[in-house]
Design a protein around this motif. Sequence first.
Motif, PDB file in Angstrom:
ATOM      1  N   LEU A  73       0.000   5.684  -4.257  1.00 56.84           N
ATOM      2  CA  LEU A  73       1.012   4.901  -3.553  1.00 56.84           C
ATOM      3  C   LEU A  73       2.309   5.684  -3.444  1.00 56.84           C
ATOM      4  N   SER A 105       3.187  -8.387  -9.731  1.00 56.98           N
ATOM      5  CA  SER A 105       3.299  -7.271  -8.780  1.00 56.98           C
ATOM      6  C   SER A 105       2.535  -6.054  -9.274  1.00 56.98           C
ATOM      7  N   ARG A 106       2.640  -5.760 -10.549  1.00 53.50           N
ATOM      8  CA  ARG A 106       1.931  -4.594 -11.099  1.00 53.50           C
ATOM      9  C   ARG A 106       0.417  -4.760 -10.970  1.00 53.50           C
ATOM     10  N   TYR A 160       4.655   0.149  -9.096  1.00 58.86           N
ATOM     11  CA  TYR A 160       3.318   0.333  -8.551  1.00 58.86           C
ATOM     12  C   TYR A 160       2.486   1.334  -9.356  1.00 58.86           C
ATOM     13  N   VAL A 170       7.454  -7.420  -2.007  1.00 61.85           N
ATOM     14  CA  VAL A 170       6.651  -6.530  -2.848  1.00 61.85           C
ATOM     15  C   VAL A 170       5.558  -5.895  -1.997  1.00 61.85           C
ATOM     16  N   LEU A 171       4.914  -6.713  -1.168  1.00 64.23           N
ATOM     17  CA  LEU A 171       3.929  -6.243  -0.198  1.00 64.23           C
ATOM     18  C   LEU A 171       4.505  -6.420   1.205  1.00 64.23           C
ATOM     19  N   LEU A 179      -0.427  -4.465  -7.137  1.00 66.79           N
ATOM     20  CA  LEU A 179      -0.273  -3.102  -6.613  1.00 66.79           C
ATOM     21  C   LEU A 179      -1.289  -2.148  -7.224  1.00 66.79           C
ATOM     22  N   ILE A 204       2.345  -1.514   0.410  1.00 64.37           N
ATOM     23  CA  ILE A 204       3.467  -1.704  -0.501  1.00 64.37           C
ATOM     24  C   ILE A 204       4.762  -1.729   0.300  1.00 64.37           C
ATOM     25  N   HIS A 205       5.686  -2.591  -0.088  1.00 63.15           N
ATOM     26  CA  HIS A 205       6.974  -2.651   0.595  1.00 63.15           C
ATOM     27  C   HIS A 205       7.781  -1.394   0.282  1.00 63.15           C
ATOM     28  N   ASP A 238      -3.645   0.223  -5.047  1.00 60.83           N
ATOM     29  CA  ASP A 238      -3.755   1.653  -5.347  1.00 60.83           C
ATOM     30  C   ASP A 238      -5.222   2.070  -5.455  1.00 60.83           C
TER      31      ASP A 238
END
Length: 789
Positions: free
Chosen positions: A514, A499-500, A595, A575-576, A503, A585-586, A507
């Motif tokens: 974000l 996820s990082r 994020y 996550v998205l 994201l 992004i969610h 970004d």
Amino acid sequence: MPNDRCFVIALSRKGTRMLELLGSRYGNSDNHDLTSLYGVTVVTELSLPLLFKNINEDSDKGRIIIKIVDDAIYFGSTILSIYNEVTKFIEYYGLENRVVVEGLYAAIKSNGSIDIRDLTGQKVYAIDNVGKGYAHYFVKQLTHDFRGMCNTLEYEFPIIECNVGAALDIESFEAQLMIRYGQNNTYRIDDNEGVKSFNIVLRNQEGSLFNKIRIYYGNGILRIVPMSPRPIYDNYEMMGNLMSHVSHPLADLWERCYHTLKEIADNSKQDETLFRSSRRLMVILHNYLLSLYNFETERRAFYTILSSFGVDTVLRLSCSSLFCILADESMVRSITDEVNKYLNGPGFNRLTATVRVRFLTERSPLLVESNCVMPNRIKYLDDTNRQLFPKCSNVNEALSAMLFNQTVILESYSRTLDTNGSRLRFGYTHESLSDELDHYYKSQKAGLWNEKDLHRWIDIRIDNGCMVPQYIVSTNNNQQWERVLRPGENEDVILSHLSRYALMILDLMTDADLGIGDTDVKSDNYERMLAYTFYNLGDEILDEESFLDLCVDESLRLRFNHGKYVVDYLCEMSVLKKSDGMIGIHSRLLESDVYKSSTFTDGLNDRIKELVELFPRKVEYNGNFDYKNSDYTEKFNFYMRRLMKLESVRSSYIRANEIFDDFLSNLDIPRDEFIDYQHLMSQKFWQTISVSCVDEILITKYKEELDEPYYDYWLDMSKLFFFMNLLYAIKCYTEDILASYVMAVEESIKALDILDVFQKAMDLCGEDKGWSEEAIFYIRKCIEQKLVH
């Protein structure tokens, strides 16, 4: 001063192992085989009750210097709570004139962590102000270095050692374990996943949460770690009866140790922090001895297996790890001497438990002690898990989602409410995770799962610093001391780290940070950029994040090697979010820091950033590069074209031709209906060619570098798409708009050899722009002549 003595209080597990790693490389071990580095004595925070009792009773009365050490300060509440506990012990015993805390030490300190110096007045010795993502990376690399030590991170369980030298054929040893315990009860962890180990799931003894053995081998030493914790009522008077008085050395040891710890607890009732610390040590020591006792039934099997390899089987208890828990040399010597006789002597009578412990009677996956974990947050966590479970493809995904949700919903949220150690007193028990897996399989309508799958998953997470075991007093399970699991600094190696990374790309593709304003981009652009960065830097990414197991396939999208596409997975895991062809992004992650930073090194982060930021110049785009409103799929495709297969490109062209032929057959649709029809056909056409079509400017410039068959198909698909749009323009646009459209593309490679077709076709159309059969036949013939097949 000559009589000064220095104690290092290293936070259990990683802090202590880090000092041992340094000691093995640069320091020394003292004559007592106790953990030592440059003459200082290393213990853990678990030992504080006995440590300060002994300091207070020490006849030497010399000055005591204390240094508090952790591997990484991520938020800072843990090391702060240990400092507060130490100062309470100093005040309680009136040791202000003798005991001095000299400082708080860590390898790194994340930016955004609490200001410990302002809160304590203590200097913090650490590489300061590093990004939070780097803290995850640092812990991940540190645990990787621990693997060479071939030892467990879990000091709370006994470590039994045996010198086997080079005599042990480790593959044959594993085969013998399989024969003895069965394939369904044994599993292996390889060193690229965690600390290399052989693991056995045993039948649970009465009252134990679980019963297993982990086995490590390295440098000629076999380390056997039996683990059999049990929940224990938070009643230290009752704890003395946990082992009945029979002729058994472990029961006698417990009796002696218990009375020492009870005296400390009795004297510290007025301070809840100190009282809790002494009770926790009772629980840890009891489970330590219980684990040794449960090894009794397997001891002879190990003797038999090791003897078959010609090993002189002499087992000994590691006193250095026990000293880290107790900080009392006399007690450690007493226990290790007695246990070593027990390990190498005859068997003993069975020990009976006199205190019944109540297990969970209803589904309650998360146990808490801290008041700052609000019921509404727990419900939110539970509801989120229920929503995500049916979307998970396997056990790893389901458990990974649970751990990630703990981080996002509880750990990150609690930072805003509390800065002491109690904020992290929550977690899942082994039993509750087992229950969750049962529900997962029911939701998937799948078969039964094997308990070793859960053990293996937990072991790997603990080895990698993703999950931290701890003992808490459960407020929602009968005030019992429970061993629970919470997220660690390394977070989860699949969902969180992925996820990082994802994201960070999002970004970099947006102008605003974000969490502020509108951050969505076109999903096609995002998927291609995610794949493009991995296409160029995949080896480096996997070198730093080997668990991610990713690839870019011929569809030019990023996916798991043996699973689903990454963007689909991250959307399923909330996550998205994807809507109307856009990715963002969610909303549930906007209050977390997931994020804000990746888990990569600064160097790799810089290279990823450079790829994203230089892409507009690389594709020679001179206008405003807009990931939100414009589509750059063809440009991304050009730079990943080596992944395309000729057969796939050819198939795309054939399907595109069929769609275009259908379009020609329906040119006589009334204009109002034709507008919607053309939009639908353009979408179908683009979806068909999007994975196989590349940018015309780039293929023109670099034609000499391209394989001819690919070039011909790419060019023809571009011509077809242009043809479709021009036919629409002829029917639906005014003469002025049509002229502008043709002028805009007449220099384009797409227009070569086909603009003259349209002049003739327009002459064949009536004034109402109706398409006659003669005009359509002429266009078909021209296409057959002008486009390569």
